[in-house]
Motif scaffolding. Structure first.
Motif, PDB file in Angstrom:
ATOM      1  N   MET A  31     -73.494  37.644  88.990  1.00 48.69           N
ATOM      2  CA  MET A  31     -72.424  38.609  89.233  1.00 48.69           C
ATOM      3  C   MET A  31     -72.786  39.979  88.682  1.00 48.69           C
ATOM      4  N   ALA A  32     -73.565  40.007  87.600  1.00 54.49           N
ATOM      5  CA  ALA A  32     -73.996  41.296  87.062  1.00 54.49           C
ATOM      6  C   ALA A  32     -74.930  42.006  88.052  1.00 54.49           C
ATOM      7  N   TRP A  33     -75.840  41.268  88.669  1.00 54.70           N
ATOM      8  CA  TRP A  33     -76.726  41.868  89.665  1.00 54.70           C
ATOM      9  C   TRP A  33     -75.931  42.377  90.865  1.00 54.70           C
ATOM     10  N   ILE A  34     -74.869  41.681  91.241  1.00 52.98           N
ATOM     11  CA  ILE A  34     -74.113  42.037  92.444  1.00 52.98           C
ATOM     12  C   ILE A  34     -73.112  43.147  92.170  1.00 52.98           C
ATOM     13  N   ARG A  35     -72.399  43.075  91.028  1.00 49.52           N
ATOM     14  CA  ARG A  35     -71.286  43.990  90.777  1.00 49.52           C
ATOM     15  C   ARG A  35     -71.573  45.010  89.670  1.00 49.52           C
ATOM     16  N   ARG A  36     -72.260  44.610  88.611  1.00 47.08           N
ATOM     17  CA  ARG A  36     -72.441  45.482  87.439  1.00 47.08           C
ATOM     18  C   ARG A  36     -73.889  45.429  86.956  1.00 47.08           C
ATOM     19  N   PRO A  37     -74.799  46.130  87.608  1.00 49.46           N
ATOM     20  CA  PRO A  37     -76.210  46.057  87.205  1.00 49.46           C
ATOM     21  C   PRO A  37     -76.480  46.538  85.782  1.00 49.46           C
ATOM     22  N   TRP A  64     -64.430  31.257  83.702  1.00 46.46           N
ATOM     23  CA  TRP A  64     -63.272  31.163  84.581  1.00 46.46           C
ATOM     24  C   TRP A  64     -63.081  32.460  85.371  1.00 46.46           C
ATOM     25  N   ASN A  65     -63.147  33.574  84.675  1.00 48.83           N
ATOM     26  CA  ASN A  65     -62.984  34.864  85.356  1.00 48.83           C
ATOM     27  C   ASN A  65     -64.141  35.140  86.316  1.00 48.83           C
ATOM     28  N   ALA A  66     -65.352  34.717  85.935  1.00 52.58           N
ATOM     29  CA  ALA A  66     -66.514  34.951  86.806  1.00 52.58           C
ATOM     30  C   ALA A  66     -66.400  34.169  88.116  1.00 52.58           C
TER      31      ALA A  66
END
Length: 455
Positions: A174-180, A241-243
């Motif tokens: 998710m970091a690569w996709i949304r928050r690099p 859970w949030n991820a």
């Protein structure tokens, strides 16, 4: 997106004791994003505490699946025609494939054979939950959407800059996709399960276990004994859970593929068959499958894998581009279309011929069959259909022009409208439309499926 997302999925993240999948440390579950159910084991090594934790999870799971036990009217998303209405089916969503295996395969195997009539500590909800989980384990097949492991879903729709083995970390994905800018922080976060971080288990969870052992013997304070463990589990699993919910949001933003509805209806059929077996107390699962069951399962996997590859390529131009680059599919400009052609013996034949100038070299031999997807038409029943025209490579001219002769679905004059128009770029794929044949089991199973004979 190439999968069906339920309106209210049942999300589960959890930890179990390392080396003991039957002893959960804590679970967050539910279909409400802001109100997850926190289930914690105060002392996972205690037998009664283990069954209490599993019973709470089983009751929540059975309650969710019970809403979908009876067939209901299909839901219609905003802006959809009745023909594109979606079936209403349950969906289990977990952060990664290891959690899916833990819940569906290992817990399902543990719970489905329990006998409440022989052990008063066994809640009747446990074997029912085991049957549901075992069924969901069988539905973890290509193209199915009853169980979603979000790391696999994200890897199917996005390419990150990390190794494929590191894509099992939902936080880093998710970091690569949304928050690099948070990639390093995500890589060092607590795991999303099902095995907890050893340092967290040794320091943090052990402290809550000591509190539980001190307070559970105090009269009038049974809830306080588990509260410390619940808070500990919540703090550790809340990011996961949030991820999971954030990853569902990311996938839901993608445009929907055309064949998703077809696969969702297949999931609906499988689910209601299982629900009927559960209602009739006939949800049996063999400890060791028979040879014939294994043979049919492998045939099903092969068929579903081929269908999914075909449908994804037809739905996604980027996937189809791989087949074009490898030389399996033909992409090019339509030079001309002849309503009638000349047969091999010089006779005129009512088979249209299409001349294609390929974008890339196409080295497939003469006689290769390709298929062309036509525009959507309305069938006699009033439902939208997309006919497929079959063509055969019948000639290669000196200037590189490829000649394709129609074999079926566009031979009659009233069907000539299905032919591609000149001066348009088209793709001719090597994917034959699926054919529905009755289940044909050979008289003698292949040697790969036979058990060794006893001496």
């Amino acid at each position: 997106m190439h999968l069906h997302l339920a309106r209210r999925p049942f999300v589960v993240v959890g930890y179990h004791v390392p080396g003991d999948p039957g002893s959960p440390l804590g679970i967050l579950c539910g279909d409400r994003r802001k109100q997850p159910r926190v289930i914690a084991a105060g002392e996972p090594r205690d037998y009664d505490e283990r069954w209490r934790t599993l019973t709470e999870f089983a009751l929540d799971l059975n309650g969710y699946l019970g809403r979908y036990a009876m067939p209901s009217a299909p839901s219609r998303r905003q802006g959809r025609s009745p023909a594109r209405a979606y079936p209403v089916i349950p969906q289990l969503v977990v952060p990664n494939a290891d959690t899916a295996q833990w819940l569906c395969q290992e817990l399902g195997l543990l719970l489905r054979y329990l006998q409440p009539e022989r052990d008063p500590r066994i809640n009747p909800a446990l074997p029912v939950a085991g049957a549901h989980l075992s069924f969901l384990d069988q539905q973890r097949v290509p193209g199915a959407s009853l169980v979603l492991a979000m790391t696999e879903v994200l890897a199917q729709h996005w390419k990150t800059g990390q190794l494929p083995s590191m894509d099992s970390n939902l936080a880093s994905q998710m970091a690569w996709i949304r928050r690099p800018d948070t990639i390093l922080e995500a890589e060092n976060a607590l795991p999303a399960g099902p095995v907890p971080d050893p340092e967290w288990e040794r320091k943090t969870y052990t402290r809550s276990t000591k509190v539980f052992n001190q307070l559970r013997g105090v009269a009038g304070r049974p809830g306080d004994a588990v509260r410390e463990a619940s808070n500990t589990v919540w703090e550790a699993l809340e990011p996961a859970w949030n991820a999971v919910w954030e990853s569902l949001d990311a996938v839901d933003e993608l445009p929907e593929a055309e064949h998703v509805l077809e696969r969702a209806r297949g999931d609906e059929m499988q689910w209601h068959r299982h629900a009927e077996r559960v209602r009739g107390n006939r949800a049996y699962f063999r400890r060791r499958p028979r040879q014939l069951q294994v043979f049919r399962y492998l045939n099903r996997l092969e068929r579903l894998t081929g269908n999914l590859d075909r449908q994804m390529a037809l739905d996604d131009p980027q996937i189809m581009a791989r087949h074009v680059a490898s030389g399996d599919a033909l992409c090019g400009t339509v030079v001309k279309v002849l309503p009638e052609g000349t047969g091999r013996q010089g006779r005129r034949q009512p088979r249209p011929i299409v001349h294609i100038r390929p974008d890339l070299s196409f080295a497939r031999p003469l006689g290769t069959h390709l298929w062309f997807q036509c525009a959507v038409e309305t069938s006699r029943a009033g439902t939208p259909v997309r006919p497929t025209v079959e063509l055969e490579v019948t000639g290669l001219e000196a200037d590189g022009i490829i000649e394709l002769t129609v074999v079926s679905n566009a031979i009659k004059r009233e069907h000539h409208r299905r032919l591609p128009l000149p001066d348009t770029r088209q793709v001719f794929a090597p994917f034959e439309p699926p054919t529905f044949r009755p289940d044909a089991i050979p008289d003698v199973l292949p040697w790969t499926h036979r058990e060794p004979e006893a001496d």
